[in-house]
Design a protein around this motif. Structure first.
Motif, PDB file in Angstrom:
ATOM      1  N   THR A 167      -8.174 -11.716   1.214  1.00  0.00           N
ATOM      2  CA  THR A 167      -9.403 -12.489   0.045  1.00  0.00           C
ATOM      3  C   THR A 167      -9.944 -13.340   0.396  1.00  0.00           C
ATOM      4  O   THR A 167     -11.150 -13.838   0.160  1.00  0.00           O
ATOM      5  CB  THR A 167      -8.987 -12.297  -0.632  1.00  0.00           C
ATOM      6  OG1 THR A 167      -8.116 -11.373  -1.240  1.00  0.00           O
ATOM      7  CG2 THR A 167      -9.913 -12.635  -2.186  1.00  0.00           C
ATOM      8  N   LEU A 168      -8.986 -14.609   1.161  1.00  0.00           N
ATOM      9  CA  LEU A 168      -9.345 -15.759   1.617  1.00  0.00           C
ATOM     10  C   LEU A 168     -10.254 -15.938   2.598  1.00  0.00           C
ATOM     11  O   LEU A 168     -11.771 -16.284   3.267  1.00  0.00           O
ATOM     12  CB  LEU A 168      -8.649 -16.682   2.097  1.00  0.00           C
ATOM     13  CG  LEU A 168      -7.740 -18.010   0.501  1.00  0.00           C
ATOM     14  CD1 LEU A 168      -7.344 -17.032  -0.541  1.00  0.00           C
ATOM     15  CD2 LEU A 168      -7.078 -18.837   1.467  1.00  0.00           C
ATOM     16  N   ALA A 169     -10.009 -14.667   3.969  1.00  0.00           N
ATOM     17  CA  ALA A 169     -11.214 -14.885   5.029  1.00  0.00           C
ATOM     18  C   ALA A 169     -12.165 -14.171   4.345  1.00  0.00           C
ATOM     19  O   ALA A 169     -13.307 -14.527   5.091  1.00  0.00           O
ATOM     20  CB  ALA A 169      -9.753 -13.814   5.678  1.00  0.00           C
ATOM     21  N   GLU A 170     -11.975 -12.917   3.628  1.00  0.00           N
ATOM     22  CA  GLU A 170     -13.091 -12.523   3.699  1.00  0.00           C
ATOM     23  C   GLU A 170     -14.661 -13.386   3.123  1.00  0.00           C
ATOM     24  O   GLU A 170     -15.209 -13.025   2.862  1.00  0.00           O
ATOM     25  CB  GLU A 170     -13.314 -11.324   1.907  1.00  0.00           C
ATOM     26  CG  GLU A 170     -12.449  -9.977   3.052  1.00  0.00           C
ATOM     27  CD  GLU A 170     -11.696  -9.028   2.566  1.00  0.00           C
ATOM     28  OE1 GLU A 170     -12.017  -9.595   0.757  1.00  0.00           O
ATOM     29  OE2 GLU A 170     -11.591  -8.358   2.672  1.00  0.00           O
ATOM     30  N   ALA A 171     -13.727 -14.464   1.659  1.00  0.00           N
ATOM     31  CA  ALA A 171     -14.990 -15.087   1.268  1.00  0.00           C
ATOM     32  C   ALA A 171     -14.639 -16.474   2.989  1.00  0.00           C
ATOM     33  O   ALA A 171     -15.592 -17.949   1.763  1.00  0.00           O
ATOM     34  CB  ALA A 171     -14.277 -16.310   0.590  1.00  0.00           C
ATOM     35  N   GLY A 172     -14.890 -16.091   3.994  1.00  0.00           N
ATOM     36  CA  GLY A 172     -14.462 -17.301   4.681  1.00  0.00           C
ATOM     37  C   GLY A 172     -14.173 -18.631   4.664  1.00  0.00           C
ATOM     38  O   GLY A 172     -14.258 -19.767   5.382  1.00  0.00           O
ATOM     39  N   VAL A 173     -12.901 -18.457   4.110  1.00  0.00           N
ATOM     40  CA  VAL A 173     -11.945 -19.432   4.405  1.00  0.00           C
ATOM     41  C   VAL A 173     -10.343 -18.607   5.601  1.00  0.00           C
ATOM     42  O   VAL A 173      -9.456 -17.682   4.574  1.00  0.00           O
ATOM     43  CB  VAL A 173     -11.462 -19.624   3.432  1.00  0.00           C
ATOM     44  CG1 VAL A 173      -9.637 -20.396   3.607  1.00  0.00           C
ATOM     45  CG2 VAL A 173     -11.932 -20.244   2.507  1.00  0.00           C
ATOM     46  N   GLY A 174     -10.307 -19.717   6.482  1.00  0.00           N
ATOM     47  CA  GLY A 174      -9.404 -19.200   7.636  1.00  0.00           C
ATOM     48  C   GLY A 174      -9.498 -17.832   8.716  1.00  0.00           C
ATOM     49  O   GLY A 174     -10.765 -17.568   8.654  1.00  0.00           O
ATOM     50  N   HIS A 175      -8.417 -17.715   9.002  1.00  0.00           N
ATOM     51  CA  HIS A 175      -8.078 -17.097  10.316  1.00  0.00           C
ATOM     52  C   HIS A 175      -7.918 -15.491  10.071  1.00  0.00           C
ATOM     53  O   HIS A 175      -6.468 -15.580  10.657  1.00  0.00           O
ATOM     54  CB  HIS A 175      -7.795 -18.093  11.743  1.00  0.00           C
ATOM     55  CG  HIS A 175      -7.861 -18.097  12.992  1.00  0.00           C
ATOM     56  ND1 HIS A 175      -8.959 -17.507  13.917  1.00  0.00           N
ATOM     57  CD2 HIS A 175      -7.269 -17.138  13.990  1.00  0.00           C
ATOM     58  CE1 HIS A 175      -9.473 -16.612  15.022  1.00  0.00           C
ATOM     59  NE2 HIS A 175      -7.000 -16.654  15.350  1.00  0.00           N
ATOM     60  N   MET A 176      -8.296 -15.210  10.940  1.00  0.00           N
ATOM     61  CA  MET A 176      -7.668 -12.703   9.533  1.00  0.00           C
ATOM     62  C   MET A 176      -8.223 -11.827  10.737  1.00  0.00           C
ATOM     63  O   MET A 176      -9.198 -12.106  10.845  1.00  0.00           O
ATOM     64  CB  MET A 176      -7.860 -12.856   8.517  1.00  0.00           C
ATOM     65  CG  MET A 176      -7.165 -13.751   7.808  1.00  0.00           C
ATOM     66  SD  MET A 176      -5.297 -13.395   8.170  1.00  0.00           S
ATOM     67  CE  MET A 176      -4.815 -12.261   7.415  1.00  0.00           C
ATOM     68  N   LEU A 177      -7.370 -11.299  11.208  1.00  0.00           N
ATOM     69  CA  LEU A 177      -7.745 -10.343  11.364  1.00  0.00           C
ATOM     70  C   LEU A 177      -7.205  -8.336  11.068  1.00  0.00           C
ATOM     71  O   LEU A 177      -6.004  -8.937  10.593  1.00  0.00           O
ATOM     72  CB  LEU A 177      -8.087 -10.265  13.432  1.00  0.00           C
ATOM     73  CG  LEU A 177      -8.728 -10.816  14.298  1.00  0.00           C
ATOM     74  CD1 LEU A 177      -8.219 -11.087  15.656  1.00  0.00           C
ATOM     75  CD2 LEU A 177     -10.306 -10.844  14.250  1.00  0.00           C
ATOM     76  N   ALA A 178      -7.967  -7.823  10.529  1.00  0.00           N
ATOM     77  CA  ALA A 178      -7.030  -6.669  10.477  1.00  0.00           C
ATOM     78  C   ALA A 178      -5.657  -5.718  11.264  1.00  0.00           C
ATOM     79  O   ALA A 178      -6.190  -5.597  12.528  1.00  0.00           O
ATOM     80  CB  ALA A 178      -8.121  -5.724  10.246  1.00  0.00           C
ATOM     81  N   PRO A 179      -4.942  -6.421  10.972  1.00  0.00           N
ATOM     82  CA  PRO A 179      -3.829  -5.500  11.930  1.00  0.00           C
ATOM     83  C   PRO A 179      -3.369  -3.950  11.969  1.00  0.00           C
ATOM     84  O   PRO A 179      -3.791  -3.553  10.788  1.00  0.00           O
ATOM     85  CB  PRO A 179      -2.648  -5.999  11.275  1.00  0.00           C
ATOM     86  CG  PRO A 179      -2.868  -6.231   9.790  1.00  0.00           C
ATOM     87  CD  PRO A 179      -4.443  -6.544   9.769  1.00  0.00           C
ATOM     88  N   SER A 180      -3.132  -3.541  13.397  1.00  0.00           N
ATOM     89  CA  SER A 180      -2.690  -2.348  12.983  1.00  0.00           C
ATOM     90  C   SER A 180      -1.521  -1.930  12.175  1.00  0.00           C
ATOM     91  O   SER A 180      -0.566  -2.888  12.334  1.00  0.00           O
ATOM     92  CB  SER A 180      -3.091  -1.870  14.217  1.00  0.00           C
ATOM     93  OG  SER A 180      -1.269  -2.757  15.049  1.00  0.00           O
ATOM     94  N   PRO A 181      -1.546  -0.427  12.118  1.00  0.00           N
ATOM     95  CA  PRO A 181      -0.020  -0.681  10.712  1.00  0.00           C
ATOM     96  C   PRO A 181       1.480  -0.750  11.460  1.00  0.00           C
ATOM     97  O   PRO A 181       1.107  -0.801  12.750  1.00  0.00           O
ATOM     98  CB  PRO A 181      -0.341   1.042  11.004  1.00  0.00           C
ATOM     99  CG  PRO A 181      -1.681   1.280  10.705  1.00  0.00           C
ATOM    100  CD  PRO A 181      -2.498   0.454  12.019  1.00  0.00           C
ATOM    101  N   ALA A 182       2.278  -1.376  11.413  1.00  0.00           N
ATOM    102  CA  ALA A 182       3.487  -1.538  11.252  1.00  0.00           C
ATOM    103  C   ALA A 182       4.132  -0.118  11.604  1.00  0.00           C
ATOM    104  O   ALA A 182       3.667   0.679  11.126  1.00  0.00           O
ATOM    105  CB  ALA A 182       4.523  -2.021  10.035  1.00  0.00           C
ATOM    106  N   MET A 183       4.764   0.123  12.797  1.00  0.00           N
ATOM    107  CA  MET A 183       5.029   1.680  13.613  1.00  0.00           C
ATOM    108  C   MET A 183       6.842   0.741  13.440  1.00  0.00           C
ATOM    109  O   MET A 183       7.271  -0.263  14.222  1.00  0.00           O
ATOM    110  CB  MET A 183       4.277   1.277  14.816  1.00  0.00           C
ATOM    111  CG  MET A 183       3.355   0.520  15.377  1.00  0.00           C
ATOM    112  SD  MET A 183       2.287   0.749  16.440  1.00  0.00           S
ATOM    113  CE  MET A 183       0.392   0.371  16.033  1.00  0.00           C
ATOM    114  N   GLU A 184       6.662   2.712  13.852  1.00  0.00           N
ATOM    115  CA  GLU A 184       7.962   2.574  14.784  1.00  0.00           C
ATOM    116  C   GLU A 184       8.845   2.615  15.651  1.00  0.00           C
ATOM    117  O   GLU A 184       7.084   2.833  16.609  1.00  0.00           O
ATOM    118  CB  GLU A 184       9.195   3.685  13.615  1.00  0.00           C
ATOM    119  CG  GLU A 184       9.246   3.984  12.494  1.00  0.00           C
ATOM    120  CD  GLU A 184       9.939   2.856  11.814  1.00  0.00           C
ATOM    121  OE1 GLU A 184      10.991   1.949  11.892  1.00  0.00           O
ATOM    122  OE2 GLU A 184       9.772   1.996  10.288  1.00  0.00           O
ATOM    123  N   GLY A 185       9.112   1.586  16.337  1.00  0.00           N
ATOM    124  CA  GLY A 185       9.542   2.657  17.676  1.00  0.00           C
ATOM    125  C   GLY A 185      10.427   1.018  17.818  1.00  0.00           C
ATOM    126  O   GLY A 185      10.952   0.229  17.709  1.00  0.00           O
TER     127      GLY A 185
END
Length: 467
Positions: free
Chosen positions: A379-397
């Motif tokens: 939510t902060l990143a969407e408002a221009g605060v911070g450094h984020m990218l969407a992660p790929s889903p956590a995966m087994e393996g």
């Protein structure tokens, strides 16, 4: 004159009264032989229901003991006996104003303070041009039944703005920690009765009071008010700060991790605990500024980021009122909105890069987990605060985890160090590596925080480094 409010305001005293921040009330002079040597400098003698001869004796003894210790004595109620004994300060309740001869007190150079509990009583008290006004009870009190409910810290602040240079005394339910809150909220002195007199060890408790209020007594440069750096903040000065040694380059977000916001504020304003932050965001979104941004607040502790070991000097700290992992519920929307607005303002003014908006857990992975994996970094990143990218889903393996070793572990450690974390490239997946991976997940991949470097974690770290 007695028995009515003056038709026009009395002339104020020629000089503003100065009160010690620790205001002790005792019910007999014997207390003073025990407590004055411990550093008490302001005492009210409140003696009730005694024959006049005994009252005169108590007042005279208290007068002599206080003079010998260099302490200010204030006599409660008995203004005529105080004049007779050559005392120079009395305290009057609202009922006492009907009988007290205020011009007589002024003729004898006797100062006076007045108790108040609501706005009407305050206006009445100010019409007498007192040397201080007392507001109470600020918190619930054990001393006596009160027809007025607790007044609270916000009212202290409002009343201080109303009374201006007239000293304001906070009374009712105070402890040493609450005294720090009252003084930070605008009170000039914090008054106590039961917390000392009913303590199992009154001497030790008195020393705690003297120590807790010391900055307001001895270090005005640490406790004076200041203009807020952020226009949306109310100033609430903490004494816990020092000079900066570095330019500001980072913003650190924390949760308080305590059951109540008030308890967290007590901690951040107590000189005994030596902890603070620049800003405090309450659950309803109210923002308090505790320390000027130009000063070094004590929020980061032993920490590190991208080669910097003095993160207190290099950062601005924001404490967000939330019980943390003892009750990991969502942060209220109003609070997050305030955090966003505040953070955006700080980053713009201080030119803090998005990748330097950090969690406390980022800079101290082995010690801290705040503001936690339930903090809405996206939510902060969407408002221009911070450094984020969407992660790929956590995966087994397969994943890198504790006790593994080899080139893949070395590469992971190198990537985390390049990102900013303090981590040696040993090639062994040790506890430090697991704690660092968990810190990264807690901030950037919140769906699973387990300290294992799975494919999702490694992928996200690689993509963030590439930005």
């Amino acid at each position: 004159m007695a028995g009515r409010v003056p038709e026009r305001p009395l002339e104020p005293p020629l000089t503003v009264c100065s009160l010690d921040p620790f205001y002790l009330i005792v019910d007999r002079a014997d207390w003073l032989t025990r407590l004055l040597p411990l550093g008490v400098k302001l005492v009210q003698l409140r003696v009730k229901d005694r024959p006049e001869a005994e009252l005169r004796g108590e007042i005279a003894r208290a007068r002599d003991l206080c003079r010998g210790a260099g302490a200010q004595l204030i006599v409660n109620d008995y203004w005529m006996l105080a004049i007779d004994a050559g005392c120079d300060f009395v305290h009057l309740g609202q009922d006492d104003l009907a009988e007290a001869d205020i011009p007589a007190l002024r003729r004898h150079d006797v100062k006076f303070g007045i108790s108040t509990h609501d706005d009407a009583e305050l206006e009445r008290a100010l019409s007498y041009a007192p040397d201080y006004v007392a507001l109470g009870p600020v918190w619930p009190t054990l001393l006596k039944e009160m027809k007025f409910g607790p007044q609270g810290l916000e009212k202290l602040g409002r009343w201080k703005k109303r009374v201006g240079d007239v000293p304001l005394v906070a009374i009712g339910g105070l402890t040493p920690s609450r005294a720090c809150l009252a003084l930070a909220a605008g009170a000039d002195s914090a008054c106590v009765v039961t917390d000392v007199l009913r303590a199992s060890d009154p001497e030790t408790r008195t020393v705690e009071w003297v120590t807790a209020t010391a900055p307001w007594r001895d270090a005005s440069e640490l406790t004076r008010g200041f203009s807020p750096d952020y226009a949306g903040a109310d100033v609430f000065p903490s004494p816990n700060h020092g000079p900066r040694a570095k330019a500001v380059s980072a913003l650190i977000l924390h949760y308080t991790g305590m059951p109540t916001a008030e308890g967290a504020l007590e901690l951040l304003c107590s000189p005994i605990r030596e902890v603070s932050a620049h800003y405090f965001v309450e659950e309803d979104g109210r923002v308090l500024q505790l320390v000027p941004e130009e000063r070094r607040a004590w929020h980061a502790g032993v920490s590190y980021w991208a080669g910097e070991t003095d993160m207190n000097s290099a950062s601005i700290g924001v404490e967000i009122a939330h019980p943390g992992h003892i009750d990991p519920h969502p942060f209220p929307p109003a609070q997050i909105e305030s955090v966003i607005t505040l953070s955006r303002d700080i980053c713009e003014r201080r030119r803090i890069a998005p990748r330097r908006v950090l969690a406390h857990s980022d800079i101290a992975p082995r010690r801290k987990i705040d503001p936690g994996e339930f903090f809405p970094w996206e939510t902060l990143a969407e408002a221009g605060v911070g450094h984020m990218l969407a992660p790929s889903p956590a995966m087994e393996g397969p994943a890198l985890e504790l006790d593994m070793a080899g080139a893949a572990v070395s590469h992971l450690q190198s990537q985390l160090a390049n990102f900013g974390y303090k981590l040696a490239e040993t090639g062994i997946y040790d506890e430090d590596t697991a704690a660092t991976v968990a810190a990264f997940q807690r901030h950037f991949r919140r769906s699973r925080v387990d300290g294992r470097a799975d494919a999702s974690t490694i992928d996200l770290l690689t993509r963030l480094l590439a930005i």
